[in-house]
Design an enzyme around this catalytic site. Structure first.
Site, PDB file in Angstrom:
ATOM      1  N   ASP A   1     -56.162  50.064 -63.738  1.00  0.00           N
ATOM      2  CA  ASP A   1     -54.439  49.493 -62.003  1.00  0.00           C
ATOM      3  C   ASP A   1     -54.005  51.234 -62.587  1.00  0.00           C
ATOM      4  O   ASP A   1     -53.435  51.979 -63.157  1.00  0.00           O
ATOM      5  CB  ASP A   1     -53.295  49.019 -63.499  1.00  0.00           C
TER       6      ASP A   1
ATOM      7  N   LYS B   1     -46.246  52.558 -53.373  1.00  0.00           N
ATOM      8  CA  LYS B   1     -45.819  53.676 -54.252  1.00  0.00           C
ATOM      9  C   LYS B   1     -47.042  55.357 -53.914  1.00  0.00           C
ATOM     10  O   LYS B   1     -46.606  55.727 -54.473  1.00  0.00           O
ATOM     11  CB  LYS B   1     -46.775  53.275 -55.263  1.00  0.00           C
TER      12      LYS B   1
ATOM     13  N   HIS C   1     -47.925  46.059 -67.201  1.00  0.00           N
ATOM     14  CA  HIS C   1     -46.952  45.528 -66.136  1.00  0.00           C
ATOM     15  C   HIS C   1     -47.733  44.051 -66.093  1.00  0.00           C
ATOM     16  O   HIS C   1     -48.930  43.655 -65.906  1.00  0.00           O
ATOM     17  CB  HIS C   1     -46.983  45.959 -64.228  1.00  0.00           C
TER      18      HIS C   1
ATOM     19  N   CYS D   1     -40.797  44.577 -64.897  1.00  0.00           N
ATOM     20  CA  CYS D   1     -42.240  43.837 -64.960  1.00  0.00           C
ATOM     21  C   CYS D   1     -42.441  44.049 -65.810  1.00  0.00           C
ATOM     22  O   CYS D   1     -44.098  44.302 -65.888  1.00  0.00           O
ATOM     23  CB  CYS D   1     -42.592  43.656 -63.974  1.00  0.00           C
TER      24      CYS D   1
ATOM     25  N   GLN E   1     -49.319  53.251 -60.481  1.00  0.00           N
ATOM     26  CA  GLN E   1     -48.512  54.573 -60.498  1.00  0.00           C
ATOM     27  C   GLN E   1     -48.921  56.492 -60.428  1.00  0.00           C
ATOM     28  O   GLN E   1     -48.728  56.589 -59.924  1.00  0.00           O
ATOM     29  CB  GLN E   1     -47.665  54.703 -61.677  1.00  0.00           C
TER      30      GLN E   1
END
Ligand code: PMP
Length: 562
Positions: free
Chosen positions: A212, A238, A135, A376, A215
């Site tokens: 990261d 999220k 991202h 993104c 998600q």
């Protein structure tokens, strides 16, 4: 204070999608008269009633600043806030709650590490490793750091399925590598990366790794102890929580050695003009009044997730993804982007010959919310040679029946958009008919302005000098593309009226064959009264736009016949 049963986190005895949906008030509404089908979960999840209640309850029952107040409300708010840090630590299996820093979201978590750990450890000639599927928020902070330190950003390549090349990764690691920062689960492809192996390979060379987990966090249990990652970031919004709150996990030894991120209240031990000393971790990294309400509601989101049979939820999400992938791949023109064997509940696809935004807008008319564009992750789109995808991302509250509506919508949109057989004169007549409804030029003018306001935004990358139309008083940019022998126009202007004119021209000429564009008489312009009402400069501008569209048609036609 215990919320009333209507607002408490429900006890979910079994995994029952239709029952779970009732916890999410947003899902009960209609969009454009159709039941809302929310497939944009990778952008942000919906919130259960218990989370919404936690926010309103804080503001209505115990709003106070925390930690330094001795009064009743402050004590109560401080307790509720502090409890969440422990809850988060337990949720991701951190060794201690000191390893949990509250930030605005994944983006701020990564920026914090780049600005502190990165600045402290990276020097000229050093290297940072990211992957080809990051991202933007896991690319740009490192680019900024590399620019400042004259360091180098290295990128792990991926194959056509969207799987990282682990051998290439291993060969990127060397004594100059100061950090690996990698996405756990790709938001645009759905790929789940082998993060444990990635961390292991880096650790063998003493290189720290940041994950990261924006998600991943909502779909699968995350165990930082088991992963042995050095840093990990995720966003509350999220994972059923509110926006504006997220978490950065960092190993205590790193956090203790790192300089502060921002200066202000809360992050200090004592301040004097002679010398200021910093607070202990995690407070050293949390300058200013924290996001109290959202931290508390994040705690409720965690309670909600813990109340679910997460294994069943994950299986349901993967089932939806596999079903959607299968059904989509059976449709004419559909190409799935991201076909890794290890995938999360994200389906990204293109429909050959159709613009992703057109499809997204058509699906929206059916109540289906998908995301279109680059998500993104522009480098991912460049890797696949496409401008963007249509992305449906599923959550445990989605159903197979909803996926069927998506599939039917895609099938219909293919017929509807692609088989455009309406001729230029037919469209001109339609427009003339619309303008006949107005008696006055003022009304027509207002209608044109309205069309201008609705004109889709032209991507900034097309607003370049060579796309500028000469001879227009206002700035006008025109971009054209050929797909399957037809020319598609997109345009923009700094004048709303001109945008309205463009909207009409695009409606008539976009999606037509070059010869038909060249032959177009465009009699509708006189018929709707443009010529008698437009000032000379505007009329010249309109003529320049038409000329440019015809020149594109001519150029494309000669390319086709060459
Ligand atoms: N990384 C990934 C993989 C994401 O999907 C996102 C959000 N789309 C982010 C980072 C950034 O998250 P946020 O905008 O919440 O900071």
């Amino acid at each position: 204070m215990k919320p009333s049963p209507a607002f408490a986190v429900p006890k979910h005895q079994v995994f029952d999608v239709l029952e779970l949906r009732k916890d999410f008030p947003v899902l009960l509404q209609k969009a454009h008269g159709k039941p809302l089908i929310y497939f944009d979960n990778a952008a942000t999840s919906q919130k259960p009633q218990a989370v919404i209640h936690a926010l309103t309850e804080y503001y209505s029952a115990y709003n106070a600043n925390i930690h330094r107040g001795v009064h009743f409300l402050s004590q109560k708010a401080s307790q509720a806030f502090d409890d969440v840090r422990g809850k988060v630590a337990k949720f991701i299996h951190a060794a201690t709650e000191k390893e949990i820093i509250f930030v605005r979201g994944t983006t701020e978590g990564i920026n914090l590490v780049a600005a502190t750990f990165g600045r402290m450890n990276v020097k000229e000639g050093d290297e940072i490793v990211v992957s080809a599927m990051e991202h933007h928020s896991n690319i740009v902070p490192w680019q900024i750091l590399c620019e400042e330190k004259k360091a180098i950003l290295k990128v792990i390549p991926m194959d056509d399925d969207g799987v990282l090349d682990i051998n290439a990764y291993a060969s990127l690691l060397n004594s100059k590598t100061k950090l690996v920062s990698i996405v756990h689960t790709s938001n645009s492809l759905g790929t789940i990366n082998p993060v444990k192996e990635i961390i292991n390979l880096a650790h063998q060379k003493g290189i720290p790794v940041m994950i990261d987990a924006a998600q991943a966090i909502v779909h699968e249990p995350i165990d930082v102890h088991d992963l042995d990652c050095d840093f990990l970031a995720f966003s509350g919004h999220k994972m059923l929580g509110p926006t504006g709150i997220g978490v950065l996990y960092g190993k205590l030894q790193h956090l203790e050695s790192m300089p502060p991120y921002q200066g202000g209240g809360e992050m200090i031990h004592s301040v004097s003009f002679k010398q200021t000393t910093y607070n202990e971790v995690p407070y050293k990294f949390e300058a200013g009044t924290p996001n109290i309400a959202d931290v508390i509601a994040l705690g409720t989101a965690i309670d909600y997730l813990n109340s679910l049979d997460r294994h069943a939820a994950l299986n349901h999400e993967l089932g939806l993804m596999e079903y959607a992938s299968l059904k989509l791949s059976e449709l004419e023109g559909v190409k799935l982007i991201g076909t890794a064997p290890e995938k999360a509940s994200v389906v990204s696809f293109v429909i050959i010959g159709l613009n992703a935004l057109d499809v997204g807008m058509y699906l929206d008319t059916m109540g289906v919310a998908v995301r279109t564009g680059h998500h993104c992750t522009e480098p991912v789109m460049d890797r696949f040679g496409i401008p963007g995808t249509i992305r449906a991302s599923f959550m445990f509250y989605n159903t197979y029946a909803e996926v069927d509506v998506l599939i039917a919508g895609c099938e219909k949109s293919y017929c509807f958009i692609k088989m455009k057989t309406v001729t230029i004169p037919e469209i001109e007549n339609e427009i003339i008919g619309e303008f006949e409804l107005f008696d006055e030029w003022t009304e027509k003018y207002e209608y044109i302005i309205e069309l201008g306001q609705k004109l889709p935004v032209l991507d900034e990358k097309y607003k370049i000098e060579e796309n500028k139309i000469k001879g227009c008083q206002s700035s006008v940019w025109l971009h054209s593309e050929v797909r399957e022998g037809k020319i598609y126009f997109e345009a923009d202007s700094d004048s709303t009226f001109v945008k309205g004119e463009i909207a009409l021209l695009i409606r008539v000429l976009s999606g037509q064959k070059p010869q038909d564009i060249l032959d177009a008489q465009l009699g509708f312009i006189d018929a709707i009264g443009f010529r008698q009402h437009l000032a000379m400069t505007r009329a010249n501008g309109l003529a320049s736009m038409i000329k440019q569209m015809k020149l594109y048609a001519l150029a494309h036609q000669s390319q086709q016949t060459a």
